[in-house]
Write a protein that holds these residues in place. Structure first.
Motif, PDB file in Angstrom:
ATOM      1  N   ILE A  86       0.664  -1.207   0.052  1.00  0.00           N
ATOM      2  CA  ILE A  86      -0.080  -0.076  -0.002  1.00  0.00           C
ATOM      3  C   ILE A  86       0.859   1.193   0.004  1.00  0.00           C
ATOM      4  O   ILE A  86       0.730   2.356  -0.696  1.00  0.00           O
ATOM      5  N   SER A  87       1.803   1.373   0.791  1.00  0.00           N
ATOM      6  CA  SER A  87       2.854   2.307   1.052  1.00  0.00           C
ATOM      7  C   SER A  87       3.372   2.860  -0.455  1.00  0.00           C
ATOM      8  O   SER A  87       3.657   3.675  -0.922  1.00  0.00           O
ATOM      9  N   CYS A  88       4.016   1.657  -1.083  1.00  0.00           N
ATOM     10  CA  CYS A  88       4.636   1.632  -2.357  1.00  0.00           C
ATOM     11  C   CYS A  88       3.586   2.070  -3.431  1.00  0.00           C
ATOM     12  O   CYS A  88       4.048   3.087  -4.404  1.00  0.00           O
ATOM     13  N   VAL A  89       2.432   1.828  -3.382  1.00  0.00           N
ATOM     14  CA  VAL A  89       1.211   2.221  -4.383  1.00  0.00           C
ATOM     15  C   VAL A  89       1.255   3.812  -4.072  1.00  0.00           C
ATOM     16  O   VAL A  89       1.047   4.592  -5.242  1.00  0.00           O
ATOM     17  N   ILE A  90       1.318   4.409  -2.726  1.00  0.00           N
ATOM     18  CA  ILE A  90       0.819   5.623  -2.709  1.00  0.00           C
ATOM     19  C   ILE A  90       2.131   6.505  -3.161  1.00  0.00           C
ATOM     20  O   ILE A  90       2.201   7.625  -3.771  1.00  0.00           O
ATOM     21  N   LEU A  91       3.575   5.902  -2.930  1.00  0.00           N
ATOM     22  CA  LEU A  91       4.590   6.639  -3.367  1.00  0.00           C
ATOM     23  C   LEU A  91       4.851   6.598  -4.622  1.00  0.00           C
ATOM     24  O   LEU A  91       4.972   7.647  -5.441  1.00  0.00           O
ATOM     25  N   VAL A  92       4.393   5.611  -5.603  1.00  0.00           N
ATOM     26  CA  VAL A  92       4.372   5.647  -7.220  1.00  0.00           C
ATOM     27  C   VAL A  92       3.242   6.686  -7.650  1.00  0.00           C
ATOM     28  O   VAL A  92       3.598   7.496  -8.434  1.00  0.00           O
ATOM     29  N   GLY A  93       2.172   6.799  -6.999  1.00  0.00           N
ATOM     30  CA  GLY A  93       1.240   7.860  -7.215  1.00  0.00           C
ATOM     31  C   GLY A  93       1.838   9.311  -7.128  1.00  0.00           C
ATOM     32  O   GLY A  93       1.367  10.015  -7.938  1.00  0.00           O
ATOM     33  N   LEU A  94       2.150   9.337  -5.982  1.00  0.00           N
ATOM     34  CA  LEU A  94       2.889  10.730  -5.525  1.00  0.00           C
ATOM     35  C   LEU A  94       3.882  11.048  -6.423  1.00  0.00           C
ATOM     36  O   LEU A  94       3.784  12.153  -7.078  1.00  0.00           O
ATOM     37  N   PHE A  95       4.947  10.361  -6.821  1.00  0.00           N
ATOM     38  CA  PHE A  95       5.752  10.443  -7.913  1.00  0.00           C
ATOM     39  C   PHE A  95       5.427  10.805  -9.285  1.00  0.00           C
ATOM     40  O   PHE A  95       5.764  11.527 -10.090  1.00  0.00           O
ATOM     41  N   SER A  96       4.393  10.009  -9.674  1.00  0.00           N
ATOM     42  CA  SER A  96       3.802  10.104 -11.085  1.00  0.00           C
ATOM     43  C   SER A  96       2.905  11.433 -11.268  1.00  0.00           C
ATOM     44  O   SER A  96       2.775  11.776 -12.348  1.00  0.00           O
ATOM     45  N   LEU A  97       2.532  11.956  -9.859  1.00  0.00           N
ATOM     46  CA  LEU A  97       1.768  13.386 -10.302  1.00  0.00           C
ATOM     47  C   LEU A  97       2.594  14.402 -10.156  1.00  0.00           C
ATOM     48  O   LEU A  97       2.128  15.536 -10.349  1.00  0.00           O
ATOM     49  N   GLN A  98       3.901  14.426 -10.138  1.00  0.00           N
ATOM     50  CA  GLN A  98       4.919  15.587 -10.096  1.00  0.00           C
ATOM     51  C   GLN A  98       5.000  16.414 -11.190  1.00  0.00           C
ATOM     52  O   GLN A  98       4.871  17.562 -11.089  1.00  0.00           O
ATOM     53  N   HIS A  99       4.903  15.786 -12.352  1.00  0.00           N
ATOM     54  CA  HIS A  99       4.639  16.465 -13.747  1.00  0.00           C
ATOM     55  C   HIS A  99       3.564  17.518 -13.953  1.00  0.00           C
ATOM     56  O   HIS A  99       3.722  18.521 -14.676  1.00  0.00           O
ATOM     57  N   TYR A 100       2.430  17.151 -12.930  1.00  0.00           N
ATOM     58  CA  TYR A 100       1.544  18.382 -13.001  1.00  0.00           C
ATOM     59  C   TYR A 100       1.645  19.728 -12.370  1.00  0.00           C
ATOM     60  O   TYR A 100       1.035  20.537 -12.672  1.00  0.00           O
ATOM     61  N   GLY A 101       2.539  19.421 -11.218  1.00  0.00           N
ATOM     62  CA  GLY A 101       3.023  20.722 -10.754  1.00  0.00           C
ATOM     63  C   GLY A 101       2.347  20.830  -9.409  1.00  0.00           C
ATOM     64  O   GLY A 101       1.143  20.482  -9.142  1.00  0.00           O
ATOM     65  N   THR A 102       2.827  21.323  -8.395  1.00  0.00           N
ATOM     66  CA  THR A 102       2.235  21.503  -7.222  1.00  0.00           C
ATOM     67  C   THR A 102       1.053  22.340  -7.015  1.00  0.00           C
ATOM     68  O   THR A 102       0.373  22.305  -6.284  1.00  0.00           O
ATOM     69  N   HIS A 103       1.186  23.603  -7.971  1.00  0.00           N
ATOM     70  CA  HIS A 103       0.049  24.397  -7.907  1.00  0.00           C
ATOM     71  C   HIS A 103      -1.346  23.828  -8.371  1.00  0.00           C
ATOM     72  O   HIS A 103      -2.474  24.260  -7.984  1.00  0.00           O
ATOM     73  N   LYS A 104      -1.541  22.659  -8.840  1.00  0.00           N
ATOM     74  CA  LYS A 104      -2.685  21.765  -9.260  1.00  0.00           C
ATOM     75  C   LYS A 104      -3.351  21.701  -8.009  1.00  0.00           C
ATOM     76  O   LYS A 104      -4.560  21.499  -7.767  1.00  0.00           O
ATOM     77  N   VAL A 105      -2.698  21.120  -6.930  1.00  0.00           N
ATOM     78  CA  VAL A 105      -3.362  20.761  -5.712  1.00  0.00           C
ATOM     79  C   VAL A 105      -2.670  21.710  -4.651  1.00  0.00           C
ATOM     80  O   VAL A 105      -3.209  21.348  -3.288  1.00  0.00           O
ATOM     81  N   ALA A 106      -2.111  22.565  -4.764  1.00  0.00           N
ATOM     82  CA  ALA A 106      -1.405  23.321  -3.586  1.00  0.00           C
ATOM     83  C   ALA A 106      -2.445  24.057  -2.743  1.00  0.00           C
ATOM     84  O   ALA A 106      -2.385  24.229  -1.621  1.00  0.00           O
ATOM     85  N   PHE A 107      -3.860  24.339  -3.307  1.00  0.00           N
ATOM     86  CA  PHE A 107      -4.887  24.937  -2.608  1.00  0.00           C
ATOM     87  C   PHE A 107      -5.214  24.045  -1.434  1.00  0.00           C
ATOM     88  O   PHE A 107      -5.840  24.525  -0.559  1.00  0.00           O
ATOM     89  N   MET A 108      -5.025  22.993  -1.714  1.00  0.00           N
ATOM     90  CA  MET A 108      -5.430  21.967  -0.336  1.00  0.00           C
ATOM     91  C   MET A 108      -4.407  21.640   0.436  1.00  0.00           C
ATOM     92  O   MET A 108      -4.769  21.314   1.680  1.00  0.00           O
TER      93      MET A 108
END
Length: 776
Positions: free
Chosen positions: A219-241
């Motif tokens: 489960i931890s590895c899945v979350i990590l893969v998802g976290l790094f896979s979303l990096q190319h979208y940029g922090t600003h996409k979810v920074a408001f949260m």
């Protein structure tokens, strides 16, 4: 006129100005919660578990729990609050302080931290002449960001400067010391996602007891893969949260802490007395001393407070920490200690055990999101650190992508992102134990802090001109505490801390060898420059066929004609009608404003048609142009030609069709013009050039000189980029270590680094590469 007077003149009263300022500070303080404090606020997930791992878990007296809490309280208070909030944050590097708090209001503030060691090292380089960057010029010291004014040197600062000037080895040693802190910060970027996510997810095992450890890791590895896979979208996409989630997390921690204090032990505040630290060390001995490597995890992330001065004002960061983060964390650790004082058997899983049953699942969900946010902040910081290392010639060139058109400096580096992901997954799968990760994490954090302390002591003497007693007292008080923690972490090397040493050592080797090879290549360029006398003797045509168009020859030199040019004309005896030697260099300041970016000068006699263009960038600037560089360069060349006579007569200002310029004369033979482009003039400059090159009648109406017309006509014929593709090889008599460093490691890094034409986004049809071997 000061800012207050300007606002009054515009009809805004002093009271309204104060109101706006207060609102801005509070808003920035709130925004900083999601960016600056994500890493620091998730520490309670693993601090007590890591501290009481090993033989210390055999001690079941309240005195040990009180002692650990006392160490936690004084560590947060002395290092986080006093050292960083009240002292280190005063050492902002000019532009590292938020330049305009009002501009930050409508924007989503993003994590783009520079490692704190870079800001301090930059201050020392400017004030003590310690710069490792080649091609430094006197003109660089006239940059608006290059502030070295202050009180006159004291005998102490002069002595320290003289020491470094006389001993180049110590300058190199200081560089290695800074690289050590930087590489440990990168190791932090590997360890933080692993330990944060695994610690958060492991809490579910308390409610779902049949869940196997392998399932937790998966489960931890899945979350990590998802976290790094979303990096190319940029922090600003979810920074408001980010800020709302971290705020909710802090409120959860505060509420649970207060509940546990009143529920289990309302006298736990007695443990804040430093007497319990002495009793703890006396009763536990060596085991207690070694366990301090877990206590230091309470202050992971404090470097980010200093590193984020470029995005938040110091006051906003201080307010957020002092009035919310600091008391919330203290109540959390006190509540957990109160729980442990009645539940000694839960030392290994105290955080989730201390959560009341009714709010367990909501807190678990918020904890998981908070762990992801803390990891996100460190990943973004690592991108920024690598970017700055590239600017300082300490890391191979990598492709840097802007992830936001509105937020300056928000970047994504694909190669670094996937490398961090693989390393984090390897740590998670290989160790499967947050205690072992915590040992490595603690060593990385304390090393970075100690490097900052040492550099800060030097800043006090060289930059702030403080007396020796103040600097030594600062070094002894905080340095001794950090050395105590480092010594405790070193004993944990066999139990996981070796990971931090391994990762940082690999990155240090890469950085040092890349810097060494780059400096050797630059030395070769300097020693093999083409003689200007030889160029002049060839006549106006340079002994070659001059073809229509503009040739941009990229070089690492700010003076002279590069060897690659001689190699080029030897094999292809033809060159463009207008020749411009372009040098892209970094200077030891965070940012270079656009109006001071370009320096243009003439190379050789006017008849040769050769110029030099120097592009200057700060170590936090991204070396990419957001508008047409060709049009900007041509307009600068025309402006230089039109004002050259005024330059020779030491004219200081010029305002013409192409915008404003500040002109400086270095000597009677080479005149250099600093081209200034206000924001509103850039589009107009580009438009003017396009119109001119298509409307000769409009050009003639400007009464331009013949040389200016030749430049504009050459632009119509096209622009060619001539890039030197050099390969470094060690000389035959070199030592085996040098041959391995240059012929194997540096060659491998050069082959796998991003090509200059990709970094500059040059069209293949306009590119001409010249291969050459450098024997260094």
């Amino acid at each position: 006129m000061n800012p207050s007077e300007e606002f009054v003149e515009q009809g805004i009263s002093q009271q309204n100005l104060r109101t706006v300022s207060s609102t801005t500070v509070i808003t920035l303080a709130y925004q900083s919660l999601g960016v600056v404090y994500g890493d620091l606020c998730i520490s309670p997930l693993y601090v007590y578990k890591t501290t009481f791992s090993g033989k210390l878990s055999l001690h079941e007296d309240d005195e040990e729990i009180y002692g650990v809490l006392s160490f936690i309280f004084w560590t947060i208070t002395l290092i986080a609050l006093f050292k960083y909030v009240f002292i280190v944050m005063l050492a902002d590097d000019n532009g590292e302080e938020a330049p305009c708090a009002f501009d930050a209001l409508p924007k989503i503030v993003a994590e783009n931290s520079s490692c704190g060691t870079f800001a301090l090292y930059s201050l020392l380089c400017r004030h003590a002449g310690l710069s490792i960057l080649p091609n430094q010029q006197a003109a660089d010291e006239k940059l608006s960001e290059y502030v070295t004014e202050g009180s006159a040197d004291t005998w102490r600062s002069s002595a320290l400067k003289s020491f470094f000037e006389k001993h180049p080895r110590f300058r190199k040693g200081l560089l290695i010391f800074v690289l050590l802190g930087t590489c440990m910060a990168i190791a932090d970027g590997v360890l933080t996602p692993a330990i944060s996510v695994l610690s958060a997810v492991s809490g579910v095992k308390l409610k779902i007891t049949e869940l196997h450890e392998n399932h937790i890791v998966i489960i931890s590895c899945v979350i990590l893969v998802g976290l790094f896979s979303l990096q190319h979208y940029g922090t600003h996409k979810v920074a408001f949260m980010f800020a709302p989630i971290v705020t909710a997390w802090l409120l959860c921690l505060t509420g649970i802490g207060v509940y546990n204090i009143f529920r289990w032990n309302s006298h736990i505040f007695h443990a804040l007395s430093p007497i319990y630290m002495l009793k703890f060390l006396e009763s536990t001995g060596v085991e207690g001393w070694i366990s301090l490597g877990g206590v230091v995890l309470t202050i992971t992330g404090v470097e980010t407070m200093f590193a984020n001065l470029g995005h938040f004002s110091p006051l906003s960061i201080r307010i957020a920490f002092t009035f919310l983060v600091y008391p919330s964390l203290l109540l959390t650790y006190m509540g957990e200690a109160a729980f442990l004082s009645k539940h000694h058997e839960d030392l290994e899983r105290s955080f989730y055990k201390a959560i009341p049953e009714t709010v367990f699942w909501p807190v678990f969900i918020v904890a998981t999101f908070a762990a992801v946010i803390g990891s996100q902040a460190v990943i973004s910081a690592t991108f920024s650190i690598i970017s700055q290392c590239c600017a300082l010639n300490c890391f191979p060139h990598v492709r840097i992508i802007h992830t936001s058109s509105k937020i300056y400096g928000q970047i994504y580096i694909p190669e670094v992102n996937w490398m961090l992901m693989c390393l984090s997954l390897a740590v998670t799968i290989g160790l499967r134990d947050t205690s072992m990760m915590g040992h490595a994490y603690g060593l990385a954090v304390t090393t970075v802090m100690f490097v900052t302390t040492c550099l800060m002591a030097m800043v006090m003497i060289i930059v702030w001109k403080q007396n020796t007693f103040t600097a030594v007292a600062f070094l002894l008080v905080f340095g001794s505490m950090e050395l105590l923690y480092i010594s405790a972490c070193i004993f944990k090397v066999p139990e996981g801390a070796w990971i931090a040493l391994t990762v940082s050592s690999i990155f240090m080797a890469v950085m040092y060898i890349w810097n060494y090879g780059t400096m050797k290549k630059h030395q070769f360029d300097v020693e093999n420059k083409v003689s200007m006398n030889r160029i002049v003797s060839l006549g106006p045509s340079l002994g070659m066929v001059r073809v229509p168009g503009i040739g941009l020859v990229y070089t690492n030199l700010v003076t002279g004609v590069p060897a690659v040019f001689g190699h080029f004309v030897t094999n292809l005896p033809a060159i463009h009608q207008v020749l411009v030697f372009v040098c892209i260099k970094s200077v030891q300041v965070p940012y270079v404003c656009e109006k001071e970016r370009i320096l243009i000068s003439r190379v050789g006699p006017k008849e040769c048609g050769m110029f030099r263009c120097i592009l200057r960038y700060g170590y936090k600037d991204l070396q990419q142009e957001n508008y047409s560089f060709e049009n900007r360069l041509v307009s600068g060349l025309v402006q230089f030609v039109e004002t050259e006579e005024q330059t020779a007569s030491k004219a200081t200002d010029f305002c013409g069709e192409f915008g404003n310029s500040d002109i400086e004369a270095f000597d009677s033979s080479v005149h250099t013009t600093t081209i200034s482009y206000p924001e509103e003039d850039r589009a107009r400059c580009s438009c003017d050039i396009q119109v001119m090159t298509s409307d000769i009648g409009r050009v003639e109406s400007f009464l331009l000189k013949d040389e200016s017309l030749q430049i504009l006509k050459a632009k119509e014929s096209g622009v060619t980029y001539v890039l030197g593709h050099s390969y470094a090889k060690s000389k035959k008599p070199s030592s085996i270590f040098k041959k391995f460093a240059i012929d194997v490691v540096y060659a491998f890094l050069s082959k796998n680094s991003t090509e200059p034409n990709i970094l500059m986004k040059v069209s293949p049809t306009s590119l001409l590469e010249v291969g050459m071997i450098y024997y260094v």
